[in-house]
Design a protein around this motif. Structure first.
Motif, PDB file in Angstrom:
ATOM      1  N   ILE A 221       0.057  14.278   4.998  1.00 58.68           N
ATOM      2  CA  ILE A 221       0.509  12.952   4.570  1.00 58.68           C
ATOM      3  C   ILE A 221       0.360  11.895   5.673  1.00 58.68           C
ATOM      4  CG2 ILE A 221       2.512  11.616   3.793  1.00 58.68           C
ATOM      5  CD1 ILE A 221       1.328  13.259   1.564  1.00 58.68           C
ATOM      6  N   PRO A 222       0.710  12.193   6.933  1.00 58.13           N
ATOM      7  CA  PRO A 222       0.529  11.165   7.970  1.00 58.13           C
ATOM      8  C   PRO A 222      -0.927  10.678   8.078  1.00 58.13           C
ATOM      9  CG  PRO A 222       1.967  12.872   8.797  1.00 58.13           C
ATOM     10  CD  PRO A 222       1.427  13.364   7.481  1.00 58.13           C
TER      11      PRO A 222
ATOM     12  N   GLU B  44      -1.528   8.414   5.151  1.00 62.02           N
ATOM     13  CA  GLU B  44      -0.891   7.115   5.385  1.00 62.02           C
ATOM     14  C   GLU B  44      -1.709   6.269   6.350  1.00 62.02           C
ATOM     15  OE1 GLU B  44       3.088   8.159   6.510  1.00 62.02           O
ATOM     16  OE2 GLU B  44       3.754   8.269   4.432  1.00 62.02           O
TER      17      GLU B  44
ATOM     18  N   TYR C  23      -4.409   7.339  -2.182  1.00 62.60           N
ATOM     19  CA  TYR C  23      -3.769   6.194  -1.554  1.00 62.60           C
ATOM     20  C   TYR C  23      -4.376   4.918  -2.126  1.00 62.60           C
ATOM     21  CZ  TYR C  23      -7.849   6.946   1.486  1.00 62.60           C
ATOM     22  OH  TYR C  23      -9.107   7.170   1.968  1.00 62.60           O
TER      23      TYR C  23
ATOM     24  N   SER D 232       0.851  -1.185   0.000  1.00 66.08           N
ATOM     25  CA  SER D 232       0.000   0.000   0.000  1.00 66.08           C
ATOM     26  C   SER D 232       0.887   1.236   0.000  1.00 66.08           C
ATOM     27  CB  SER D 232      -0.935  -0.007   1.216  1.00 66.08           C
ATOM     28  OG  SER D 232      -0.207  -0.042   2.408  1.00 66.08           O
ATOM     29  N   ASP D 233       0.305   2.357  -0.429  1.00 68.28           N
ATOM     30  CA  ASP D 233       1.074   3.598  -0.484  1.00 68.28           C
ATOM     31  C   ASP D 233       0.108   4.778  -0.457  1.00 68.28           C
ATOM     32  OD1 ASP D 233       3.320   5.170  -0.560  1.00 68.28           O
ATOM     33  OD2 ASP D 233       3.598   5.020  -2.726  1.00 68.28           O
ATOM     34  N   ALA D 234       0.629   5.923  -0.083  1.00 61.50           N
ATOM     35  CA  ALA D 234      -0.178   7.141  -0.029  1.00 61.50           C
ATOM     36  C   ALA D 234       0.636   8.310  -0.557  1.00 61.50           C
ATOM     37  CB  ALA D 234      -0.626   7.422   1.403  1.00 61.50           C
ATOM     38  N   SER D 235      -0.059   9.265  -1.140  1.00 62.84           N
ATOM     39  CA  SER D 235       0.552  10.522  -1.562  1.00 62.84           C
ATOM     40  C   SER D 235      -0.503  11.606  -1.393  1.00 62.84           C
ATOM     41  CB  SER D 235       1.014  10.451  -3.028  1.00 62.84           C
ATOM     42  OG  SER D 235      -0.101  10.492  -3.894  1.00 62.84           O
TER      43      SER D 235
ATOM     44  N   GLU E 136      -4.453   4.947   4.272  1.00 64.16           N
ATOM     45  CA  GLU E 136      -3.882   3.870   3.451  1.00 64.16           C
ATOM     46  C   GLU E 136      -3.796   2.579   4.245  1.00 64.16           C
ATOM     47  OE1 GLU E 136       0.464   2.339   3.330  1.00 64.16           O
ATOM     48  OE2 GLU E 136       0.305   4.510   3.075  1.00 64.16           O
TER      49      GLU E 136
END
Length: 169
Positions: free
Chosen positions: A110-111, A114, A77, A70-73, A117
């Motif tokens: 972002i946190p 995440e 996500y 998994s990833d987030a931006s 995500e």
């Protein structure tokens, strides 16, 4: 391949909020920059390259594991689950499922993305695990009891399975 499909999906999902912020109606012309981006997207879509196998597992697999990423931006996500199977020393990796979410129009740190995500990944993994457990538990409910409990058709097949496999199935 999954990367190209997910990039395409993410682009399309990000395009809709752009249209909302522009206040464009369904029958109005698109702004030139969005129209150009859509035209490029449409021609670059890897439709002819998409191939989805109908099955995840080969018969008589010696080893099977599930792997997830998994990833987030700031744009969104996503999470993906793959199966890795091994048969006769040959490894097969198949996409089980994937999901992507577009970030809110409001700026989210972002946190927090995440964390979203991680929630998406855990939900997706739990869904896959539940699906496999359900498939297995239905068959196991038939196989574990003594064959005499079933009618002839079921009893013959359960006997066949029990003769070839250990009772710990």
């Amino acid at each position: 391949m999954f990367t190209r499909i997910s990039e395409s999906s993410a682009f399309a999902k990000r395009l809709i909020p752009q249209l909302w912020t522009c206040g464009i109606g369904w029958d109005e012309q698109l702004p030139q920059d969005i129209h150009n981006a859509w035209t490029i997207f449409k021609f670059d879509l890897p439709v002819s390259e998409i191939s989805v196998p109908r099955y995840l597992f080969q018969p008589s697999v010696t080893n099977c594991t599930l792997h997830g990423f998994s990833d987030a931006s700031e744009k969104g996500y996503s999470a993906v689950i793959y199966s890795r199977t091994e048969k006769d020393g040959i490894v097969h990796v198949r996409l089980v499922c994937a999901e992507a979410k577009v970030s809110s129009l409001k700026t989210i740190p972002i946190p927090r993305l995440e964390l979203c995500e991680a929630v998406l990944f855990s939900d997706l993994f739990a869904f896959v695990k539940y699906s496999f457990d359900q498939d297995s538990s239905t068959a196991l409910d038939w196989i574990r009891p003594p064959p005499y409990r079933w009618q002839t058709f079921e009893s013959n097949r359960v006997s066949h399975i029990q003769e070839r496999l250990s009772p710990d199935v």
